[in-house]
Write an enzyme that holds these catalytic residues in place. Structure first.
Site, PDB file in Angstrom:
ATOM      1  N   SER A  17      -5.586  -7.429   5.276  1.00 27.63           N
ATOM      2  CA  SER A  17      -5.798  -6.732   4.059  1.00 27.63           C
ATOM      3  C   SER A  17      -6.946  -6.029   3.994  1.00 27.63           C
ATOM      4  O   SER A  17      -8.460  -6.561   4.593  1.00 27.63           O
ATOM      5  CB  SER A  17      -5.616  -7.580   2.810  1.00 27.63           C
ATOM      6  OG  SER A  17      -5.960  -6.779   1.524  1.00 27.63           O
ATOM      7  N   SER A  19      -8.354  -4.927   1.154  1.00 26.57           N
ATOM      8  CA  SER A  19      -8.755  -5.166  -0.266  1.00 26.57           C
ATOM      9  C   SER A  19     -10.179  -5.793  -0.277  1.00 26.57           C
ATOM     10  O   SER A  19     -11.092  -5.124  -1.142  1.00 26.57           O
ATOM     11  CB  SER A  19      -7.859  -5.872  -0.926  1.00 26.57           C
ATOM     12  OG  SER A  19      -6.676  -5.101  -1.162  1.00 26.57           O
ATOM     13  N   LYS A  67       4.506 -10.457  -5.731  1.00 28.47           N
ATOM     14  CA  LYS A  67       4.567  -9.497  -7.028  1.00 28.47           C
ATOM     15  C   LYS A  67       5.717  -9.748  -8.190  1.00 28.47           C
ATOM     16  O   LYS A  67       5.301  -9.533  -9.177  1.00 28.47           O
ATOM     17  CB  LYS A  67       4.653  -8.091  -6.183  1.00 28.47           C
ATOM     18  CG  LYS A  67       3.676  -7.590  -5.316  1.00 28.47           C
ATOM     19  CD  LYS A  67       3.841  -6.177  -5.041  1.00 28.47           C
ATOM     20  CE  LYS A  67       2.711  -5.763  -4.370  1.00 28.47           C
ATOM     21  NZ  LYS A  67       2.756  -4.079  -3.877  1.00 28.47           N
ATOM     22  N   ASP A  79       3.671  -2.172 -19.231  1.00 32.91           N
ATOM     23  CA  ASP A  79       4.776  -1.272 -19.007  1.00 32.91           C
ATOM     24  C   ASP A  79       5.027  -1.050 -17.764  1.00 32.91           C
ATOM     25  O   ASP A  79       6.538  -1.160 -17.301  1.00 32.91           O
ATOM     26  CB  ASP A  79       4.721  -0.052 -20.071  1.00 32.91           C
ATOM     27  CG  ASP A  79       4.517  -0.346 -21.658  1.00 32.91           C
ATOM     28  OD1 ASP A  79       4.977  -1.475 -21.820  1.00 32.91           O
ATOM     29  OD2 ASP A  79       4.383   0.581 -22.179  1.00 32.91           O
ATOM     30  N   ASN A  88       1.371  -6.141  -9.217  1.00 37.03           N
ATOM     31  CA  ASN A  88       0.518  -6.350  -8.015  1.00 37.03           C
ATOM     32  C   ASN A  88      -1.227  -6.680  -8.696  1.00 37.03           C
ATOM     33  O   ASN A  88      -2.171  -6.764  -7.758  1.00 37.03           O
ATOM     34  CB  ASN A  88       0.256  -5.024  -7.033  1.00 37.03           C
ATOM     35  CG  ASN A  88      -0.667  -3.965  -7.928  1.00 37.03           C
ATOM     36  OD1 ASN A  88      -0.502  -3.910  -9.082  1.00 37.03           O
ATOM     37  ND2 ASN A  88      -1.140  -2.998  -7.083  1.00 37.03           N
ATOM     38  N   ASP A 104       0.107  -0.122  -8.364  1.00 35.76           N
ATOM     39  CA  ASP A 104       0.478   0.995  -7.344  1.00 35.76           C
ATOM     40  C   ASP A 104       1.444   2.093  -7.864  1.00 35.76           C
ATOM     41  O   ASP A 104       1.137   2.960  -7.265  1.00 35.76           O
ATOM     42  CB  ASP A 104       1.886  -0.017  -6.604  1.00 35.76           C
ATOM     43  CG  ASP A 104       1.143  -1.297  -5.873  1.00 35.76           C
ATOM     44  OD1 ASP A 104      -0.032  -1.281  -5.368  1.00 35.76           O
ATOM     45  OD2 ASP A 104       2.027  -2.236  -5.705  1.00 35.76           O
ATOM     46  N   GLY A 127      13.178   4.087   3.123  1.00 30.00           N
ATOM     47  CA  GLY A 127      12.912   3.109   2.712  1.00 30.00           C
ATOM     48  C   GLY A 127      13.245   2.428   1.331  1.00 30.00           C
ATOM     49  O   GLY A 127      13.675   3.426   0.634  1.00 30.00           O
ATOM     50  N   GLY A 129      12.512  -0.776  -0.227  1.00 34.12           N
ATOM     51  CA  GLY A 129      11.845  -1.891  -0.434  1.00 34.12           C
ATOM     52  C   GLY A 129      10.894  -1.873  -1.898  1.00 34.12           C
ATOM     53  O   GLY A 129      10.876  -0.910  -2.825  1.00 34.12           O
ATOM     54  N   TYR A 215      -1.232   3.027   6.573  1.00 32.98           N
ATOM     55  CA  TYR A 215      -2.626   3.346   6.935  1.00 32.98           C
ATOM     56  C   TYR A 215      -2.842   2.629   8.331  1.00 32.98           C
ATOM     57  O   TYR A 215      -4.167   3.065   9.017  1.00 32.98           O
ATOM     58  CB  TYR A 215      -3.654   3.003   6.067  1.00 32.98           C
ATOM     59  CG  TYR A 215      -3.958   1.542   5.731  1.00 32.98           C
ATOM     60  CD1 TYR A 215      -4.553   0.584   6.565  1.00 32.98           C
ATOM     61  CD2 TYR A 215      -3.377   0.969   4.495  1.00 32.98           C
ATOM     62  CE1 TYR A 215      -4.627  -0.745   6.090  1.00 32.98           C
ATOM     63  CE2 TYR A 215      -3.442  -0.427   4.117  1.00 32.98           C
ATOM     64  CZ  TYR A 215      -3.934  -1.176   5.004  1.00 32.98           C
ATOM     65  OH  TYR A 215      -4.016  -2.433   4.693  1.00 32.98           O
TER      66      TYR A 215
END
Length: 273
Positions: A17, A19, A67, A79, A88, A104, A127, A129, A215
């Protein structure tokens, strides 16, 4: 002396990660004496982990597979998180209750807007997912009323198709195979780089905007073939969703440029190692 505020990212796996890099850069740029760490939290254990956190904890970034587990832990659900059926972000209030959000979706909108994409009519997503759900909802927010989900297994895309059809815009959602036609104003790829075979790359070539959510590795086959077209990267998405989280956690405007620069440097270092 008051305790230092703490935030972190939870998931499994988590060692990859970026983050911590982004949020810590934000703290440095804004002068906040906060901590941000990564912690491996396997599926099924989020409730116990959150329940064990001390009062100094103010925000949690959540990645897979947590999540959906986050929603029942929150006193309030945004919402966006309710529509996506996934959060997330968990933000702690002064009364120590948690609110669940989904940056996200807003991060995807902001990443597209930064590249000049502010309105759409149709799109293709590769995809089916959780990332396809959040980016798909962002596309619908920007006006997409026709969304094609191209997937390896139609069954695995059923939940994402249902989520997108529940958007207030009531888009027409078609599920087809990865070998089907790619059309629309934008193509979003949420599939691994190794699944981006030459025929698929060719079928995506006429779509004017490519949104590649990965990325690393970079460039993917799709990104490498995007010369002359608008390209939105996974780092764009990551930075914008992290910036939204940063503001929710701290109450301070995120230093987007500093966070992006830190992310670019970290990726460059990984590529050189």
């Amino acid at each position: 002396m008051p305790q230092r505020r703490r935030c972190g990212v939870l998931g499994d796996p988590i060692s990859h990660s970026l983050s911590p890099v982004l949020h810590r850069a934000g703290y440095v740029a804004t002068g906040l004496d906060w901590e941000y760490d990564a912690r491996r939290v396997p599926a099924g254990t989020l409730a116990d982990v959150v329940g064990s956190l001390g009062e100094q904890w103010r925000g949690l970034s959540l990645t897979m597979p947590l999540k959906r587990e986050a929603l029942p832990l929150a006193a309030e659900v945004s919402d966006a998180a309710r529509l996506a059926g996934a959060a997330n972000t968990l933000v702690r209030s002064d009364d120590l209750t948690w609110s669940a959000g989904n940056t996200d979706i807003g991060g995807a909108r902001a990443a597209l807007a930064e590249r000049g994409v502010t309105a759409l009519t149709s799109a293709t997503i590769l995809g089916g997912g959780a990332t396809a759900s959040s980016t798909g909802l962002a596309l619908c927010d920007l006006g997409a009323r026709e969304v094609r989900l191209l997937v390896r297994s139609a069954d695995r895309a059923a939940e994402t198709a249902s989520v997108l059809r529940s958007h207030p815009g009531r888009p027409d959602v078609v599920v087809a195979g990865l070998d089907d036609v790619v059309t629309g104003d934008v193509v979003v790829s949420t599939i691994p780089a190794e699944a981006q075979e030459a025929g698929l790359v060719t079928r995506c070539a006429d779509v004017p905007v490519l949104f590649e959510v990965l990325y690393s590795p970079w460039p993917t086959p799709l990104a490498a073939a995007a010369d002359g077209r608008v390209l939105v990267s996974g780092l764009d998405l990551l930075v914008h969703q992290a910036a939204l989280q940063f503001g929710l956690f701290t109450g301070v405007d995120a230093p987007l440029d500093a966070m992006r620069a830190a992310g670019e440097q970290a990726l460059a270092a990984r590529g050189a190692s």
